[in-house]
Design a protein around this motif. Structure first.
Motif, PDB file in Angstrom:
ATOM      1  N   ASP A  88      28.573 -25.756  43.434  1.00  0.00           N
ATOM      2  CA  ASP A  88      28.128 -27.157  43.483  1.00  0.00           C
ATOM      3  C   ASP A  88      26.813 -27.290  44.263  1.00  0.00           C
ATOM      4  OD1 ASP A  88      30.450 -27.754  42.088  1.00  0.00           O
ATOM      5  OD2 ASP A  88      31.501 -28.569  43.843  1.00  0.00           O
ATOM      6  N   ILE A  89      26.692 -26.515  45.325  1.00  0.00           N
ATOM      7  CA  ILE A  89      25.445 -26.532  46.111  1.00  0.00           C
ATOM      8  C   ILE A  89      24.302 -25.975  45.275  1.00  0.00           C
ATOM      9  CG2 ILE A  89      24.279 -25.532  48.116  1.00  0.00           C
ATOM     10  CD1 ILE A  89      27.149 -25.648  49.472  1.00  0.00           C
ATOM     11  N   TYR A  90      24.554 -24.881  44.570  1.00  0.00           N
ATOM     12  CA  TYR A  90      23.505 -24.296  43.726  1.00  0.00           C
ATOM     13  C   TYR A  90      23.100 -25.252  42.595  1.00  0.00           C
ATOM     14  CZ  TYR A  90      23.592 -19.717  45.977  1.00  0.00           C
ATOM     15  OH  TYR A  90      23.480 -18.688  46.873  1.00  0.00           O
ATOM     16  N   VAL A  91      24.049 -26.006  42.063  1.00  0.00           N
ATOM     17  CA  VAL A  91      23.701 -27.016  41.047  1.00  0.00           C
ATOM     18  C   VAL A  91      22.751 -28.036  41.661  1.00  0.00           C
ATOM     19  CG1 VAL A  91      24.597 -28.952  39.685  1.00  0.00           C
ATOM     20  CG2 VAL A  91      25.726 -26.729  39.579  1.00  0.00           C
ATOM     21  N   ALA A  92      23.062 -28.499  42.858  1.00  0.00           N
ATOM     22  CA  ALA A  92      22.196 -29.475  43.534  1.00  0.00           C
ATOM     23  C   ALA A  92      20.809 -28.886  43.801  1.00  0.00           C
ATOM     24  CB  ALA A  92      22.838 -29.940  44.845  1.00  0.00           C
ATOM     25  N   LEU A  93      20.757 -27.566  44.039  1.00  0.00           N
ATOM     26  CA  LEU A  93      19.467 -26.887  44.251  1.00  0.00           C
ATOM     27  C   LEU A  93      18.781 -26.526  42.929  1.00  0.00           C
ATOM     28  CD1 LEU A  93      20.530 -24.453  47.120  1.00  0.00           C
ATOM     29  CD2 LEU A  93      18.766 -26.225  47.286  1.00  0.00           C
ATOM     30  N   GLN A  94      19.453 -26.788  41.820  1.00  0.00           N
ATOM     31  CA  GLN A  94      18.997 -26.428  40.478  1.00  0.00           C
ATOM     32  C   GLN A  94      18.788 -24.922  40.336  1.00  0.00           C
ATOM     33  OE1 GLN A  94      15.686 -28.975  39.428  1.00  0.00           O
ATOM     34  NE2 GLN A  94      16.996 -30.779  39.353  1.00  0.00           N
ATOM     35  N   ALA A  95      19.616 -24.166  41.028  1.00  0.00           N
ATOM     36  CA  ALA A  95      19.635 -22.704  40.917  1.00  0.00           C
ATOM     37  C   ALA A  95      20.754 -22.368  39.928  1.00  0.00           C
ATOM     38  CB  ALA A  95      19.871 -22.070  42.283  1.00  0.00           C
ATOM     39  N   TRP A  96      20.454 -22.543  38.638  1.00  0.00           N
ATOM     40  CA  TRP A  96      21.473 -22.528  37.591  1.00  0.00           C
ATOM     41  C   TRP A  96      22.204 -21.194  37.474  1.00  0.00           C
ATOM     42  CZ3 TRP A  96      21.891 -27.352  37.283  1.00  0.00           C
ATOM     43  CH2 TRP A  96      20.778 -28.197  37.244  1.00  0.00           C
ATOM     44  N   LYS A  97      21.477 -20.100  37.521  1.00  0.00           N
ATOM     45  CA  LYS A  97      22.132 -18.790  37.389  1.00  0.00           C
ATOM     46  C   LYS A  97      23.069 -18.525  38.555  1.00  0.00           C
ATOM     47  CE  LYS A  97      18.681 -16.528  34.544  1.00  0.00           C
ATOM     48  NZ  LYS A  97      17.692 -15.457  34.417  1.00  0.00           N
ATOM     49  N   ASP A  98      22.638 -18.883  39.762  1.00  0.00           N
ATOM     50  CA  ASP A  98      23.485 -18.706  40.937  1.00  0.00           C
ATOM     51  C   ASP A  98      24.727 -19.600  40.853  1.00  0.00           C
ATOM     52  OD1 ASP A  98      21.779 -16.806  42.108  1.00  0.00           O
ATOM     53  OD2 ASP A  98      20.603 -18.373  43.102  1.00  0.00           O
ATOM     54  N   ALA A  99      24.538 -20.822  40.385  1.00  0.00           N
ATOM     55  CA  ALA A  99      25.672 -21.741  40.232  1.00  0.00           C
ATOM     56  C   ALA A  99      26.668 -21.186  39.227  1.00  0.00           C
ATOM     57  CB  ALA A  99      25.182 -23.121  39.789  1.00  0.00           C
ATOM     58  N   ASP A 100      26.161 -20.730  38.099  1.00  0.00           N
ATOM     59  CA  ASP A 100      27.041 -20.195  37.067  1.00  0.00           C
ATOM     60  C   ASP A 100      27.804 -18.980  37.588  1.00  0.00           C
ATOM     61  OD1 ASP A 100      28.029 -20.442  34.366  1.00  0.00           O
ATOM     62  OD2 ASP A 100      26.960 -18.578  33.942  1.00  0.00           O
ATOM     63  N   GLN A 101      27.125 -18.106  38.328  1.00  0.00           N
ATOM     64  CA  GLN A 101      27.792 -16.919  38.869  1.00  0.00           C
ATOM     65  C   GLN A 101      28.869 -17.315  39.882  1.00  0.00           C
ATOM     66  OE1 GLN A 101      27.418 -13.640  37.759  1.00  0.00           O
ATOM     67  NE2 GLN A 101      29.319 -13.580  38.911  1.00  0.00           N
ATOM     68  N   ALA A 102      28.591 -18.295  40.714  1.00  0.00           N
ATOM     69  CA  ALA A 102      29.589 -18.756  41.687  1.00  0.00           C
ATOM     70  C   ALA A 102      30.819 -19.307  40.966  1.00  0.00           C
ATOM     71  CB  ALA A 102      28.983 -19.814  42.615  1.00  0.00           C
ATOM     72  N   TYR A 103      30.600 -20.097  39.913  1.00  0.00           N
ATOM     73  CA  TYR A 103      31.725 -20.634  39.147  1.00  0.00           C
ATOM     74  C   TYR A 103      32.499 -19.507  38.455  1.00  0.00           C
ATOM     75  CZ  TYR A 103      29.734 -25.331  39.773  1.00  0.00           C
ATOM     76  OH  TYR A 103      29.265 -26.509  40.297  1.00  0.00           O
ATOM     77  N   LYS A 104      31.790 -18.528  37.903  1.00  0.00           N
ATOM     78  CA  LYS A 104      32.469 -17.376  37.278  1.00  0.00           C
ATOM     79  C   LYS A 104      33.324 -16.631  38.307  1.00  0.00           C
ATOM     80  CE  LYS A 104      29.073 -16.318  33.680  1.00  0.00           C
ATOM     81  NZ  LYS A 104      28.031 -15.341  33.278  1.00  0.00           N
ATOM     82  N   ASN A 105      32.785 -16.450  39.513  1.00  0.00           N
ATOM     83  CA  ASN A 105      33.561 -15.782  40.566  1.00  0.00           C
ATOM     84  C   ASN A 105      34.830 -16.569  40.881  1.00  0.00           C
ATOM     85  OD1 ASN A 105      31.613 -13.791  40.770  1.00  0.00           O
ATOM     86  ND2 ASN A 105      30.669 -14.640  42.603  1.00  0.00           N
ATOM     87  N   ALA A 106      34.706 -17.885  40.968  1.00  0.00           N
ATOM     88  CA  ALA A 106      35.864 -18.730  41.253  1.00  0.00           C
ATOM     89  C   ALA A 106      36.908 -18.612  40.144  1.00  0.00           C
ATOM     90  CB  ALA A 106      35.434 -20.181  41.440  1.00  0.00           C
ATOM     91  N   ILE A 107      36.460 -18.614  38.900  1.00  0.00           N
ATOM     92  CA  ILE A 107      37.384 -18.474  37.759  1.00  0.00           C
ATOM     93  C   ILE A 107      38.107 -17.136  37.829  1.00  0.00           C
ATOM     94  CG2 ILE A 107      37.478 -18.146  35.248  1.00  0.00           C
ATOM     95  CD1 ILE A 107      35.195 -20.309  35.117  1.00  0.00           C
ATOM     96  N   GLN A 108      37.372 -16.086  38.105  1.00  0.00           N
ATOM     97  CA  GLN A 108      37.959 -14.749  38.184  1.00  0.00           C
ATOM     98  C   GLN A 108      39.014 -14.676  39.301  1.00  0.00           C
ATOM     99  OE1 GLN A 108      35.198 -11.645  39.317  1.00  0.00           O
ATOM    100  NE2 GLN A 108      36.324 -10.135  38.118  1.00  0.00           N
ATOM    101  N   ILE A 109      38.702 -15.238  40.446  1.00  0.00           N
ATOM    102  CA  ILE A 109      39.633 -15.213  41.575  1.00  0.00           C
ATOM    103  C   ILE A 109      40.876 -16.055  41.268  1.00  0.00           C
ATOM    104  CG2 ILE A 109      39.957 -15.944  43.976  1.00  0.00           C
ATOM    105  CD1 ILE A 109      36.943 -15.149  44.362  1.00  0.00           C
ATOM    106  N   ASN A 110      40.685 -17.243  40.712  1.00  0.00           N
ATOM    107  CA  ASN A 110      41.834 -18.081  40.352  1.00  0.00           C
ATOM    108  C   ASN A 110      42.721 -17.377  39.329  1.00  0.00           C
ATOM    109  OD1 ASN A 110      41.483 -20.360  41.963  1.00  0.00           O
ATOM    110  ND2 ASN A 110      40.076 -21.296  40.513  1.00  0.00           N
TER     111      ASN A 110
END
Length: 144
Positions: A88-110
């Motif tokens: 969510d922070i990376y989205v606010a920073l418009q760092a799209w690739k970093d945001a997507d990777q963070a969300y992918k990590n969260a999905i993998q962990i869940n």
């Protein structure tokens, strides 16, 4: 604004209390407090501070959960929540690739934590990734 400031002061107090009990700050509750502070900093618009707190929370979670018998940071829902906050922070920073990777990590962990990818948490993460993709497509259209 007043509520955010009050919450930040409360978190500061809790961190001091934990620092007295746990001098090396190695405690999963400290990591959660850092994550929530990051969310509050994001809401106030202090995105770099928010990212810093959230990354520190992740580092601490990896250390703490690595020490607890039977717990692993790569399969703990609390760590997934921290990656979601980071996304969510990376989205606010418009760092799209970093945001997507963070969300992918969260999905993998869940997925590891709940032994299925079909969770409410993951559904929300897939929605966030879809919204981000839509936003990028709309941005590209404007730039053309």
């Amino acid at each position: 604004e007043k509520k955010l400031n009050h919450a930040l002061q409360e978190f500061k107090m809790y961190l001091k209390e934990f620092a007295d009990k746990y001098p090396n700050e190695e405690h999963f509750d400290v990591a959660r407090i850092l994550r929530e502070q990051g969310r509050l900093w994001k809401n106030k618009g202090y995105l770099i501070k928010a990212r810093h707190n959230t990354l520190e929370a992740l580092k601490m979670q990896k250390r703490v959960y690595g020490k607890v018998v039977g717990e692993r940071a790569d399969a703990h829902p609390t760590v997934a929540a921290t990656y979601t906050a980071l996304g969510d922070i990376y989205v606010a920073l418009q760092a799209w690739k970093d945001a997507d990777q963070a969300y992918k990590n969260a999905i993998q962990i869940n997925t590891k934590a709940f032994c299925t990818k079909y969770t409410e948490y993951n559904r929300r993460l897939y929605e966030k990734r879809a919204e981000m993709a839509d936003q990028l497509r709309n941005t590209e259209k404007v730039l053309k």
